[in-house]
Each structure stands twice: as structure tokens, then as C-alpha cells.
Motif scaffolding. Structure first.
Motif, PDB file in Angstrom:
ATOM      1  N   UNK A  45       0.823  -1.213   0.000  1.00 39.10           N
ATOM      2  CA  UNK A  45       0.000   0.000   0.000  1.00 39.10           C
ATOM      3  C   UNK A  45       0.857   1.263   0.000  1.00 39.10           C
ATOM      4  N   UNK A  46       2.067   1.163  -0.475  1.00 36.92           N
ATOM      5  CA  UNK A  46       3.035   2.261  -0.348  1.00 36.92           C
ATOM      6  C   UNK A  46       2.618   3.553  -1.041  1.00 36.92           C
ATOM      7  N   UNK A  47       1.702   3.501  -1.991  1.00 31.89           N
ATOM      8  CA  UNK A  47       1.299   4.716  -2.704  1.00 31.89           C
ATOM      9  C   UNK A  47       0.063   5.390  -2.108  1.00 31.89           C
ATOM     10  N   UNK A  48      -0.492   4.828  -1.024  1.00 29.75           N
ATOM     11  CA  UNK A  48      -1.693   5.414  -0.420  1.00 29.75           C
ATOM     12  C   UNK A  48      -1.458   6.843   0.031  1.00 29.75           C
ATOM     13  N   UNK A  49      -2.456   7.694  -0.222  1.00 26.28           N
ATOM     14  CA  UNK A  49      -2.447   9.051   0.318  1.00 26.28           C
ATOM     15  C   UNK A  49      -3.589   9.249   1.309  1.00 26.28           C
ATOM     16  N   UNK A  50      -4.648   8.414   1.197  1.00 26.27           N
ATOM     17  CA  UNK A  50      -5.780   8.513   2.120  1.00 26.27           C
ATOM     18  C   UNK A  50      -6.267   7.116   2.468  1.00 26.27           C
ATOM     19  N   UNK A  51      -6.529   6.902   3.763  1.00 22.76           N
ATOM     20  CA  UNK A  51      -7.000   5.611   4.243  1.00 22.76           C
ATOM     21  C   UNK A  51      -8.106   5.826   5.267  1.00 22.76           C
ATOM     22  N   UNK A  52      -9.202   5.096   5.097  1.00 23.15           N
ATOM     23  CA  UNK A  52     -10.318   5.141   6.044  1.00 23.15           C
ATOM     24  C   UNK A  52     -10.457   3.764   6.686  1.00 23.15           C
ATOM     25  N   UNK A  53     -10.157   3.696   7.977  1.00 19.69           N
ATOM     26  CA  UNK A  53     -10.296   2.474   8.764  1.00 19.69           C
ATOM     27  C   UNK A  53     -11.319   2.681   9.878  1.00 19.69           C
ATOM     28  N   UNK A  54     -12.345   3.444   9.593  1.00 19.73           N
ATOM     29  CA  UNK A  54     -13.372   3.732  10.589  1.00 19.73           C
ATOM     30  C   UNK A  54     -14.168   2.487  10.926  1.00 19.73           C
TER      31      UNK A  54
END
Length: 166
Positions: A45-54
Motif C-alpha cells: 500500500x506504499x502509494x496510499x495518500x488517504x486511508x479510512x479504517x473507521x
């Protein structure tokens, strides 16, 4: 540029999605994903800029630390919980400290209803110097001095009090 919205119990889908090398946005609210799976795929996932783990109740500090160590471009994290989901926990300061120690480039952080303390939020503010939005609604153990918050002129602080419009 890829963006995925996944909701529910989709651990297998997460593994497929994680193999995408150009993924930037990943939303996994209410997923049954575990911290061990996150630790296994975080490097992909190295290119992620936004992550939602709600509302992901099966992950914790270990998963957030793995994300932070592997996702160096992460600028947005949403980790909102429902108050009833965290009622049996004493603290989630370990999650806040994992964010503080591994995600220095965050600009947008939502940790509403996490059971965190003032000192953990101060660690986040101290280490994540690019923060523009910090949402701590429902984090009732957080008490930030107004003069301290003024040290961060670009920061919009939401909470910890919840304004009820009803």
C-alpha cells in the motif's frame, strides 16, 4: 490513480486491492479486517495518500504502525469509532502514539470517539507538523489549552465536544 471504497467483511478483496501498485485512496469502513492482515499487506500500500479504517474493530496500534511505516505518502487518515464499539477498552492511546510516531506527513486526521488522552493528542500535534485538520470529537479525555492550540495556526481543531443540533 486508483480509489477503492470497500465496506463490510471483505478481507480477500482487501488483499486483491492491496496488490494495486498505484492505489491512492482506500476506504474500508466497517471492515472485519484484522491487524495481522494489515501487517501482511501494508508494504503493498506504499502509494496510499488517504486511508479510512473507521469502525474497524479488529485492528489496533499494530496495524496503524504498519501502515505508517509503509505508507510514506499518507496525508489523510480516518479512524472514527462508534462509542459503543470502544466501551470495553480502557484506552486507545497506543493507536494515537502509533499515528504520532509513524505518520509525520498527515494533513487530515479524524480520530473521533477514540479513547485517547490529551498527552497522546499532543504527541500527534508535535510529530505531525503538517496537520491542517484534527477531528477529536467525542474524545472526552482530551483537553487542549487554547494557547497551546494557537501554536498551530494552520490547524482546524474539531472537538472534543460534540455539538448536538437536535
Amino acid at each position: 490513480m486508483l480509489h477503492y471504497d470497500v465496506e463490510g467483511s471483505l478481507d480477500i478483496s482487501f488483499c486483491v486491492v492491496a496488490s494495486a501498485k498505484c492505489l491512492q485512496t482506500l476506504r474500508l469502513p466497517r471492515s472485519q479486517i484484522s491487524h495481522s492482515i494489515v501487517e501482511q499487506v501494508a508494504a503493498m500500500l506504499s502509494t496510499l495518500t488517504f486511508l479510512d479504517l473507521s469502525y474497524c474493530i479488529k485492528i489496533g496500534a499494530e496495524a496503524l504502525e504498519a501502515i505508517g511505516k509503509n505508507c510514506k505518502f499518507l496525508t489523510g487518515l480516518r479512524r472514527i469509532m462508534h462509542p459503543l464499539e470502544v466501551i470495553d477498552k480502557l484506552s486507545q492511546d497506543d493507536e494515537a502514539l502509533a499515528i504520532a510516531s509513524t505518520m509525520p506527513k498527515l494533513k487530515h486526521l479524524e480520530i473521533a470517539y477514540l479513547l485517547v488522552s490529551t498527552s497522546s493528542v499532543i504527541e500527534i500535534l508535535t510529530n505531525c507538523r503538517q496537520l491542517e485538520l484534527l477531528d477529536v470529537r467525542g474524545c472526552f479525555n482530551v483537553n487542549l489549552d487554547e494557547n497551546f492550540v494557537k501554536k498551530f495556526p494552520r490547524l482546524k481543531l474539531v472537538g472534543p465536544n460534540v455539538v448536538d443540533y437536535y
